[in-house]
Design a protein around this motif. Structure first.
Motif, PDB file in Angstrom:
ATOM      1  N   ILE A  20       6.731 -99.957  53.483  1.00 41.72           N
ATOM      2  CA  ILE A  20       5.458 -99.984  52.766  1.00 41.72           C
ATOM      3  C   ILE A  20       5.192-101.448  52.465  1.00 41.72           C
ATOM      4  O   ILE A  20       6.000-102.101  51.804  1.00 41.72           O
ATOM      5  CB  ILE A  20       5.506 -99.166  51.475  1.00 41.72           C
ATOM      6  CG1 ILE A  20       5.824 -97.696  51.787  1.00 41.72           C
ATOM      7  CG2 ILE A  20       4.179 -99.261  50.728  1.00 41.72           C
ATOM      8  CD1 ILE A  20       6.082 -96.865  50.543  1.00 41.72           C
ATOM      9  N   VAL A  21       4.086-101.997  52.976  1.00 42.08           N
ATOM     10  CA  VAL A  21       3.824-103.429  52.858  1.00 42.08           C
ATOM     11  C   VAL A  21       2.513-103.675  52.118  1.00 42.08           C
ATOM     12  O   VAL A  21       1.600-102.858  52.145  1.00 42.08           O
ATOM     13  CB  VAL A  21       3.760-104.098  54.252  1.00 42.08           C
ATOM     14  CG1 VAL A  21       5.078-103.907  54.986  1.00 42.08           C
ATOM     15  CG2 VAL A  21       2.604-103.542  55.093  1.00 42.08           C
ATOM     16  N   ARG A  22       2.442-104.830  51.447  1.00 41.23           N
ATOM     17  CA  ARG A  22       1.206-105.266  50.816  1.00 41.23           C
ATOM     18  C   ARG A  22       0.687-106.467  51.594  1.00 41.23           C
ATOM     19  O   ARG A  22       1.355-107.500  51.683  1.00 41.23           O
ATOM     20  CB  ARG A  22       1.409-105.645  49.354  1.00 41.23           C
ATOM     21  CG  ARG A  22       0.083-105.918  48.637  1.00 41.23           C
ATOM     22  CD  ARG A  22       0.284-106.297  47.192  1.00 41.23           C
ATOM     23  NE  ARG A  22       0.750-107.683  47.059  1.00 41.23           N
ATOM     24  CZ  ARG A  22       0.806-108.324  45.905  1.00 41.23           C
ATOM     25  NH1 ARG A  22       0.465-107.706  44.786  1.00 41.23           N
ATOM     26  NH2 ARG A  22       1.242-109.564  45.852  1.00 41.23           N
ATOM     27  N   ILE A  23      -0.504-106.334  52.182  1.00 42.07           N
ATOM     28  CA  ILE A  23      -1.068-107.388  53.016  1.00 42.07           C
ATOM     29  C   ILE A  23      -1.585-108.521  52.134  1.00 42.07           C
ATOM     30  O   ILE A  23      -2.350-108.301  51.188  1.00 42.07           O
ATOM     31  CB  ILE A  23      -2.215-106.834  53.885  1.00 42.07           C
ATOM     32  CG1 ILE A  23      -1.683-105.744  54.820  1.00 42.07           C
ATOM     33  CG2 ILE A  23      -2.871-107.953  54.685  1.00 42.07           C
ATOM     34  CD1 ILE A  23      -0.634-106.195  55.804  1.00 42.07           C
ATOM     35  N   SER A  24      -1.165-109.758  52.457  1.00 41.64           N
ATOM     36  CA  SER A  24      -1.577-110.922  51.677  1.00 41.64           C
ATOM     37  C   SER A  24      -2.497-111.850  52.459  1.00 41.64           C
ATOM     38  O   SER A  24      -3.145-112.710  51.866  1.00 41.64           O
ATOM     39  CB  SER A  24      -0.343-111.713  51.220  1.00 41.64           C
ATOM     40  OG  SER A  24       0.409-112.146  52.354  1.00 41.64           O
ATOM     41  N   TRP A  25      -2.555-111.677  53.791  1.00 42.63           N
ATOM     42  CA  TRP A  25      -3.430-112.527  54.611  1.00 42.63           C
ATOM     43  C   TRP A  25      -3.700-111.829  55.930  1.00 42.63           C
ATOM     44  O   TRP A  25      -2.808-111.224  56.521  1.00 42.63           O
ATOM     45  CB  TRP A  25      -2.768-113.874  54.890  1.00 42.63           C
ATOM     46  CG  TRP A  25      -3.619-114.802  55.721  1.00 42.63           C
ATOM     47  CD1 TRP A  25      -4.536-115.702  55.267  1.00 42.63           C
ATOM     48  CD2 TRP A  25      -3.637-114.904  57.151  1.00 42.63           C
ATOM     49  NE1 TRP A  25      -5.122-116.360  56.323  1.00 42.63           N
ATOM     50  CE2 TRP A  25      -4.589-115.886  57.500  1.00 42.63           C
ATOM     51  CE3 TRP A  25      -2.943-114.257  58.173  1.00 42.63           C
ATOM     52  CZ2 TRP A  25      -4.857-116.234  58.813  1.00 42.63           C
ATOM     53  CZ3 TRP A  25      -3.216-114.599  59.488  1.00 42.63           C
ATOM     54  CH2 TRP A  25      -4.163-115.580  59.797  1.00 42.63           C
ATOM     55  N   CYS A  26      -4.944-111.905  56.368  1.00 42.73           N
ATOM     56  CA  CYS A  26      -5.271-111.372  57.685  1.00 42.73           C
ATOM     57  C   CYS A  26      -6.412-112.159  58.317  1.00 42.73           C
ATOM     58  O   CYS A  26      -7.222-111.633  59.053  1.00 42.73           O
ATOM     59  CB  CYS A  26      -5.616-109.887  57.621  1.00 42.73           C
ATOM     60  SG  CYS A  26      -6.940-109.475  56.466  1.00 42.73           S
ATOM     61  N   GLY A  27      -6.499-113.436  57.989  1.00 48.48           N
ATOM     62  CA  GLY A  27      -7.455-114.319  58.630  1.00 48.48           C
ATOM     63  C   GLY A  27      -8.896-113.901  58.462  1.00 48.48           C
ATOM     64  O   GLY A  27      -9.714-114.160  59.338  1.00 48.48           O
ATOM     65  N   GLY A  28      -9.203-113.211  57.392  1.00 48.22           N
ATOM     66  CA  GLY A  28     -10.568-112.769  57.175  1.00 48.22           C
ATOM     67  C   GLY A  28     -10.881-111.489  57.912  1.00 48.22           C
ATOM     68  O   GLY A  28     -11.430-110.565  57.371  1.00 48.22           O
ATOM     69  N   LYS A  29     -10.546-111.410  59.191  1.00 51.79           N
ATOM     70  CA  LYS A  29     -10.825-110.229  60.005  1.00 51.79           C
ATOM     71  C   LYS A  29      -9.565-109.673  60.650  1.00 51.79           C
ATOM     72  O   LYS A  29      -9.635-108.829  61.527  1.00 51.79           O
ATOM     73  CB  LYS A  29     -11.847-110.562  61.092  1.00 51.79           C
ATOM     74  CG  LYS A  29     -13.218-110.954  60.551  1.00 51.79           C
ATOM     75  CD  LYS A  29     -14.185-111.204  61.698  1.00 51.79           C
ATOM     76  CE  LYS A  29     -15.563-111.578  61.169  1.00 51.79           C
ATOM     77  NZ  LYS A  29     -16.516-111.832  62.278  1.00 51.79           N
ATOM     78  N   GLY A  30      -8.413-110.156  60.225  1.00 54.20           N
ATOM     79  CA  GLY A  30      -7.171-109.654  60.796  1.00 54.20           C
ATOM     80  C   GLY A  30      -6.896-110.212  62.173  1.00 54.20           C
ATOM     81  O   GLY A  30      -6.200-109.610  62.956  1.00 54.20           O
ATOM     82  N   GLU A  31      -7.442-111.396  62.480  1.00 51.68           N
ATOM     83  CA  GLU A  31      -7.295-111.937  63.815  1.00 51.68           C
ATOM     84  C   GLU A  31      -6.587-113.293  63.780  1.00 51.68           C
ATOM     85  O   GLU A  31      -6.971-114.198  63.059  1.00 51.68           O
ATOM     86  CB  GLU A  31      -8.655-112.136  64.494  1.00 51.68           C
ATOM     87  CG  GLU A  31      -9.445-110.874  64.690  1.00 51.68           C
ATOM     88  CD  GLU A  31     -10.765-111.177  65.394  1.00 51.68           C
ATOM     89  OE1 GLU A  31     -10.934-112.289  65.904  1.00 51.68           O
ATOM     90  OE2 GLU A  31     -11.617-110.282  65.422  1.00 51.68           O
ATOM     91  N   LEU A  32      -5.556-113.436  64.533  1.00 51.83           N
ATOM     92  CA  LEU A  32      -4.983-114.724  64.873  1.00 51.83           C
ATOM     93  C   LEU A  32      -4.491-114.554  66.297  1.00 51.83           C
ATOM     94  O   LEU A  32      -3.433-113.999  66.548  1.00 51.83           O
ATOM     95  CB  LEU A  32      -3.829-115.097  63.944  1.00 51.83           C
ATOM     96  CG  LEU A  32      -3.079-116.385  64.311  1.00 51.83           C
ATOM     97  CD1 LEU A  32      -4.018-117.576  64.290  1.00 51.83           C
ATOM     98  CD2 LEU A  32      -1.911-116.618  63.368  1.00 51.83           C
TER      99      LEU A  32
END
Length: 298
Positions: A20-32
């Motif tokens: 179970i994870v808590r997302i802290s960053w996803c580049g605004g749109k989840g794209e890198l």
């Protein structure tokens, strides 16, 4: 990283983990986007806190570095980028991942995302893992252990839909609700397939209700379709005795197992030793009620 996708996958442990994870960053749109292979790119998101569902191990707490990455390859499109997984910063997700095999002294931990099991998980205990109150009978460590046990127990609770047709329990490993309904006086096994991370089945139950409202007629229709499509093959399989008639074929079918998918398509599976020697007879029906396939499987 290898030049193709197969080589890339060798960099991760084959044994999956459920986190179970808590997302802290996803580049605004989840794209890198980074190259993996022809027509595929590597996409990343980062999480700062996680719970290993099986062991209760925590990451991202008590001053631990928060550079924990999730990566997955996705196909590029000519005029855009197709994402299979979209994450929201601050949200909790239950995921199935494989951990990167360290090649040296990396300052981060990397995981390959195999599947999102549940989205927008509601877990206030995990959201506040950065601090633990002093426990009167053993201090911080005991309080943490008790919280972990409550977290794991909460996520193991069954998800049950109670409906006029019966009760349906979510099996997360197969992505379906399983239950039994009355089928013309017999108990019929039903699966309501759901999409990844979903815990409701409104479309599926509506379709199942429609089917049950005309069950006598539907039973005749599906068996007649099976007879029309497979009777000739069935008689070719017979080693001795007279050929089956359409009526005899239908009578031999008995009661099916029923699966309804997330788009309202229905699959009826008949198990009968007398016709095809233990093989299954599978009938597909579109959401508009049209039968489209009759096959022998298994």
């Amino acid at each position: 990283m290898g030049s193709d996708r197969e080589e890339y996958m060798k960099e991760f442990n084959p044994e999956p983990l459920e986190l179970i994870v808590r997302i802290s960053w996803c580049g605004g749109k989840g794209e890198l986007r980074l190259p993996v292979a022809n027509h595929f790119c590597k996409v990343r998101a980062r999480f700062d806190r996680a719970l290993d569902v099986r062991t209760g191990e925590l990451t991202g707490v008590e001053n631990e570095a928060s550079y924990h990455w999730i990566t997955w390859p996705e196909p590029e499109k000519r005029f855009g980028f197709q994402r299979d997984h979209k994450f929201k910063v601050g949200a909790l997700y239950r995921v199935l991942v494989r951990e990167y095999i360290p090649q040296g002294e990396e300052k981060f931990r990397l995981y390959y995302l195999e599947q999102v099991l549940e989205r927008n998980v509601k877990e206030p205990l995990l959201e506040s893992l950065g601090s633990f109150e002093q426990h009167p009978d053993g201090g911080i460590r005991k309080a943490k252990k008790e919280r972990l046990e409550r977290i794991k127990a909460e996520h193991r609770k069954p998800v049950v839909i109670r409906h006029a047709l019966g009760e349906f329990t979510l099996d997360r490993s197969y992505h379906w609700f399983e239950g039994r309904i009355d089928y013309l006086g017999e108990e019929c096994l039903v699966h309501l397939e759901v999409r990844e991370g979903e815990t409701t089945a409104e479309v599926q139950l509506n379709k199942l209700s429609e089917l049950c409202e005309e069950l006598v007629n539907w039973d005749k229709r599906v068996k007649a379709y099976a007879s029309d499509e497979l009777l000739e093959t069935a008689n070719e399989w017979r080693e001795e005795g007279s050929e089956l008639t359409r009526e005899q074929f239908s009578q031999e079918l008995g009661m099916p197992m029923i699966t309804v998918d997330a788009d309202g398509r229905v699959k009826a599976v008949f198990e009968n030793d007398a016709i095809f020697g233990g093989h299954f007879i599978v009938i597909d029906m579109e959401e508009n009620g049209e039968f489209t396939r009759a096959e022998i499987e298994g």
